[in-house]
Design a protein around this motif. Structure first.
Motif, short mmCIF file in Angstrom:
data_model
loop_
_atom_site.label_atom_id
_atom_site.label_comp_id
_atom_site.label_asym_id
_atom_site.label_seq_id
_atom_site.Cartn_x
_atom_site.Cartn_y
_atom_site.Cartn_z
N GLU B 85 0.83 -1.20 0.00
CA GLU B 85 0.00 0.00 0.00
C GLU B 85 0.87 1.25 0.00
O GLU B 85 0.59 2.22 -0.68
N THR B 86 1.92 1.15 0.85
CA THR B 86 2.85 2.28 0.92
C THR B 86 3.40 2.63 -0.46
O THR B 86 3.48 3.77 -0.86
N LYS B 89 0.14 3.53 -2.82
CA LYS B 89 -0.57 4.77 -2.53
C LYS B 89 0.37 5.93 -2.12
O LYS B 89 0.03 7.09 -2.25
N GLY B 90 1.52 5.58 -1.56
CA GLY B 90 2.43 6.65 -1.09
C GLY B 90 2.95 7.54 -2.20
O GLY B 90 2.90 7.18 -3.37
N THR B 91 3.42 8.69 -1.77
CA THR B 91 3.89 9.69 -2.75
C THR B 91 5.39 9.60 -2.98
O THR B 91 5.98 10.41 -3.68
#
Lengths: 176, 848
Positions: B85-86, B89-91
């Motif tokens: 997810e990191t 979804k992370g930037t």
């Protein structure tokens, strides 16, 4: 460079405040009862307050009984912003009657970081156990995420802080 | 220097701005760098890979051991899920610019997670059934992940390199800018130091100039007073303190007017200041030196020399006055003037003394010459004759010298009386040469006159011209032996009536050295005194010549070469005479016996003594004499026959000389004869009657042979100076006039003299008796007439003192003062007795 100086200064300020709180901490912590639900965070080591087997075991209710703090921020690991709520590490250390200078934090996957107790400041880090009011699952970096108000305080947008932002945290040990 | 400074400042500002801009840029770079999760990228990627491996291991274990607990698998999945997810979804990747690279992986993981999550969250049975599939999917995902991880790290490395390069670039630029800035600042510092040094130097220079100026003003011998536009003193130096008596402290701030300007000049000073303020017109300021009067503190006024300059001061116009106390200079000047006046007076006294002495010498000298003449008429032995000639020539030379000196003093004394007579230049020169020919012949010189071109009749003073030429000629003869002397004359230029004439006297004599030529015209200069003595001369001849030439607006000069001769020239501007008929050729040579032509002379004289003396003199000169005893008698005789000359006494009873002359002019044989007045008055030509009466000239009593000779020799006008040769009018108090006695001895023999003296004695006794008898009764006019006869008679016989006393009494009587006559009677008697004794002694005791 200036950023570093500011951080350095803030660090020292925090250390003094933490020292003051540590003196009055034990009286408050001694009143904590044993956990009734699933323990989401265990504090061990040089602490003055225990509620189970020499450690301070905290379930969600006990966490909620401690002084609450929250902020909204985005992170580099998540999409969009979320409001994170929980107990400031500082407050937790105070509640635990911590007397050590180093705080060692360990995650579910055994990821571990160490930081000086003095780095536990008034505006962060926060031991968040709620995201947007909801308990955080393991998939959502629960049960506890040591998180900083990245959006509010630019000083926290550093590599070290990112590295300290340990998620899936479930154990804290205080050492000298 | 200024442009350098400006350039440096500009560059410094530029460098500063550059550094600021670069610093901001650097800060933002650093910020970015700080915020970038570069290190955690590796961690995350590695962690993701680890999590997937662990998940795969858990799945493989679960598959290998049927019925095993699936909790670990679920935990591993959750952890991987969280990690994925990191990533998904992370930037992190977005921020690092790696989102595109990881996009396929993300999609793949999304699919895997979504599909597998449902299984993980479901029943154990379904999960177990799906395990083989899950193991396969995880394995495939692991492979992809590995490839992507390598790719991401590789790309990131490049990106980081570029970022570092960019950072390094900014830092280098900052460093460069800093170096430039520091250099410029150092340059500016250097410049500031240089400017500071310069300022120090200037300050020192200004101080030096100021102190030098202060020293200059302070040590000035002249007072230096500085005043402002308001007229108040700003500065007052030491000399000013000394001169004016005020101290500097007292003077400063005071109005200049009240301080150093005398009260009577203050109003003018204030008005001047006001005018200058109002109009800016300066009269005194910047006008150079002026002399004014100033005042000291003590109130003493003194003369100062003043010079005022103006200048722009820090508070408007200032005036700097330099004042010098010229009291001493004034005194010195006055002393100098006095000394000069004294010297001039002494000079005048000397000149006058020389003139008087010469004059006094000439009188006895005439006596000597006269006596020698008389002696020469007696029979002499050859030896005596030789001595007589020697004595005569010596006496004449002496007379010439005396006359020279007299000429000089006369010309120096004032304007020379010049004649404006018609004359003929060729004739004048010929006459002159003729008279000197014997002298020239004595030295074997040949003299020649050359008239170059035509000469018009001229108007001028032939006597003076003749004197100059004669002087040239005498010199030429003196300094030439056996040579040629040429007198040349020519008209150089004619402009209307103006004629410029040059007369040259050229000799072949010894010449004059060039060095001497300029000084020979000075007084008493003799080029060779030894030679001068041998030939005689005072050294005044040329000096007189030059004076006379200048008096006539002409010039004299000489051109000469030593040993070859000289050329003396006279250049004169003259008027040409309109009527050539009446040109006279005057006599020029002084003391020279004149070529006497026997004349018929009528003497009109009422006094017997005078008549006798005149008759004797005229006879002596070889003239024929007729006597008339009064005016009427004279007129009668003049009308009866023609006389060449009529000598007319002016003061006669019944008909005086003026009237008689007028009547004679009206008709009769002597209507056109020359009539000469004989008078005791000085210059009768000054009288109005002189013109009306038709007189041709005059003679002053007492007459001398010389003046008579000249008067009769066709000299139309009298030469007054010569007429005074009697010497009795010079104010001396001599009892007898020696000159006159000499004349008398010359003209008459012993018997004649005795007859004359007897007549004179009777005359005087008669006069004195008349005074004694009629003093009370007779009118003053009658007494004056009686006295007048005595004045003339005593003058004629040389009784000068007696004559003067009688003249004084006559004047008193004419003024109506008969008492004076009575008072003087006794003195007159004694003078008469004394005079008579002296006359007797002079004539009877003379072995004539």
């Amino acid at each position: 460079m200036m950023q570093t100086i500011r951080t350095f200064r803030a660090t020292w300020l925090g250390a003094c405040l933490a020292g003051a709180l540590l003196v009055s901490g034990p009286a408050l912590a001694e009143t904590l009862p044993a956990p009734q639900a699933e323990v989401i965070l265990t504090v061990s080591g040089a602490i003055g307050t225990t509620n189970a087997d020499g450690v301070l075991a905290l379930d969600a209710d006990l966490m909620a009984s401690l002084p609450q703090h929250s902020f909204t921020t985005a992170t580099i690991w998540t999409e969009g912003t979320a409001t994170y709520s929980g107990v400031l590490l500082r407050d937790l250390l105070a509640a635990a009657g911590a007397t050590g200078a180093t705080v060692k934090l360990t995650a579910l996957n055994d990821y571990q970081i160490s930081m000086p107790a003095a780095d536990a400041l008034a505006d962060g880090p926060l031991l968040a156990f709620l995201a947007d009011g909801q308990p955080m699952s393991t998939r959502d970096k629960g049960p506890v995420w040591l998180i900083y108000p990245f959006d509010d305080v630019a000083a926290f947008r550093t590599e070290q802080t990112y590295a300290r932002s340990i998620w899936q945290l479930n154990r804290i040990e205080i050492t000298d | 220097m200024r442009w350098l400074r400006n350039a440096m400042v500009g560059l410094t500002a530029l460098a500063f701005v550059a550094i600021v801009v670069l610093a901001v840029q650097l800060r933002s770079e650093l910020q970015k760098l700080q915020e970038e999760p570069v290190d955690s990228l590796h961690w995350n990627v590695t962690q993701l890979e680890l999590d997937v491996v662990r998940l795969e291991a858990a799945a493989t274990l679960a598959l290998a051991v049927p019925g095993a607990d699936l909790a670990d698998l679920r935990k591993r999945f959750d952890l991987f899920y969280s990690r994925a997810e990191t990533v998904v979804k992370g930037t992190m990747f977005l921020r690092l610019g790696l989102s595109n690279t990881v996009a396929p992986l993300k999609a793949r993981m999304r699919t895997f997670l979504d599909e597998t999550a449902a299984l993980i969250d479901g029943e154990d049975r379904a999960l177990r059934a799906a395990l083989p599939q899950i193991v396969a999917d995880v394995g495939a995902l692991r492979t992809d992940l590995r490839a992507t991880a390598i790719q991401v790290i590789d790309i990131n490395a490049g990106l980081q390199d570029a970022r570092r390069a960019s950072l390094s670039d900014v830092i280098q630029k900052i460093a460069g800018a800093s170096v430039a800035l520091i250099t410029l600042l150092l340059g500016l510092l250097g410049l500031v130091v240089a400017l500071n040094l310069q300022a120090d130097r200037r300050a020192y220079e200004v101080q030096r100039i100021t102190s030098r100026l202060a020293a200059t003003v302070g040590t000035s011998l002249d007072a230096v007073v500085v005043a402002g536009m308001d007229g108040c003193v700003i500065d007052f130096n030491a000399a000013a303190e000394t001169i004016f008596g005020y101290t500097r402290a007292e003077a400063i701030g005071q109005p200049l007017g009240t301080l150093i300007i005398p009260p009577r000049h203050r109003a003018a000073h204030d008005a001047g200041m006001e005018r200058m303020k109002a109009t800016g017109v300066r009269h005194v300021v910047d006008a150079g030196r002026i002399k004014i009067t100033a005042i000291r503190k003590s109130g003493e006024e003194f003369p100062v020399e003043l010079s005022i300059a103006s200048n722009d001061g820090p508070e408007g116009m200032i005036f700097i006055a330099y004042l010098r106390d010229i009291s001493d200079a004034r005194k010195a000047e006055a002393a100098l003037v006095a000394a000069r006046d004294e010297a001039q007076a002494a000079e005048r006294t000397k000149t006058s003394f020389i003139a008087v002495m010469s004059h006094e010498m000439r009188t006895p000298l005439n006596g000597v010459i006269g006596a020698l003449d008389v002696l020469g008429r007696t029979p002499l032995e050859p030896k005596q004759e030789r001595f007589l000639t020697l004595a005569r020539s010596s006496a004449k030379q002496l007379l010439r010298h005396v006359n020279d000196v007299l000429d000089i003093s006369r010309v120096d004394a004032g304007p020379v009386g010049l004649l404006a007579d018609r004359f003929d230049m060729p004739a004048l020169l010929t006459t002159l040469v003729d008279t000197l020919r014997p002298a020239a012949a004595q030295k074997n010189n040949h003299v020649e006159v050359r008239i170059l071109g035509e000469f018009p009749p001229l108007q001028g003073d032939p006597f003076r011209i003749g004197q100059i030429v004669q002087n040239f000629l005498s010199n030429a003869i003196k300094f030439t032996d056996g040579g040629q002397i040429t007198v040349e004359a020519e008209v150089q230029r004619t402009t209307g009536l103006e004629v410029e004439v040059e007369v040259r006297v050229i000799d072949t004599g010894i010449g004059i050295a060039e060095a001497d030529q300029s000084r020979i015209f000075e007084d008493f200069v003799m080029v060779d005194p030894t030679f001068g003595r041998s030939v005689g001369g005072t050294g005044l001849g040329l000096a007189i010549s030059r004076r006379l030439a200048r008096a006539m607006s002409g010039e004299v000069g000489v051109e000469s070469a030593a040993g070859e001769g000289s050329c003396f020239w006279l250049r004169l501007p003259l008027q040409s005479a309109a009527d050539p008929a009446q040109v006279a050729v005057p006599d020029t040579a002084q003391g020279k016996p004149l070529a006497a032509q026997a004349l018929d002379v009528l003497v009109v004289e009422d006094n017997e003594t005078n008549r006798i003396v005149l008759e004797e003199m005229l006879h002596h000169l070889g003239h024929r004499v007729t006597l008339a005893v009064d005016g009427g008698d004279g007129v009668e005789k003049a009308r009866a026959r023609r006389y060449d000359v009529i000598l007319m006494d002016l003061s006669m009873p019944l008909m005086d000389g003026w009237t008689a002359a007028t009547v004679i002019r009206q008709g009769g044989a002597s209507q056109h004869s020359r009539i000469l007045a004989v008078t005791a008055h000085v210059r009768p030509d000054r009288m109005d009657r002189f013109e009306e009466s038709g007189m041709d000239g005059w003679l002053t009593k007492p007459l001398s042979i010389r003046s008579l000779t000249e008067a009769l020799n066709a000299v139309p006008h009298g030469t007054p100076a010569e007429h005074r040769a009697g010497g009795t009018q010079d104010g001396s108090d001599a009892l007898l006039d020696a000159d006159r006695l000499n004349d008398l001895r010359r003209i008459a023999d012993k018997d004649g003299l005795q007859r004359l003296l007897q007549k004179f004695h009777a005359n005087m006794e008669n006069i004195l008796a008349t005074i004694d008898a009629d003093a009370e009764t007779a009118s003053a006019e009658e007494l004056a007439a009686v006295l007048h006869t005595g004045v003339g008679a005593s003058a004629v016989v040389g009784a000068s003192r007696l004559s003067r006393e009688l003249a004084r009494l006559e004047a008193a009587c004419r003024a109506g003062d008969t008492k004076a006559l009575q008072a003087a009677r006794k003195g007159l008697g004694s003078t008469w007795l004394e005079t008579w004794a002296a006359l007797r002694a002079a004539f009877w005791d003379t072995p004539t």
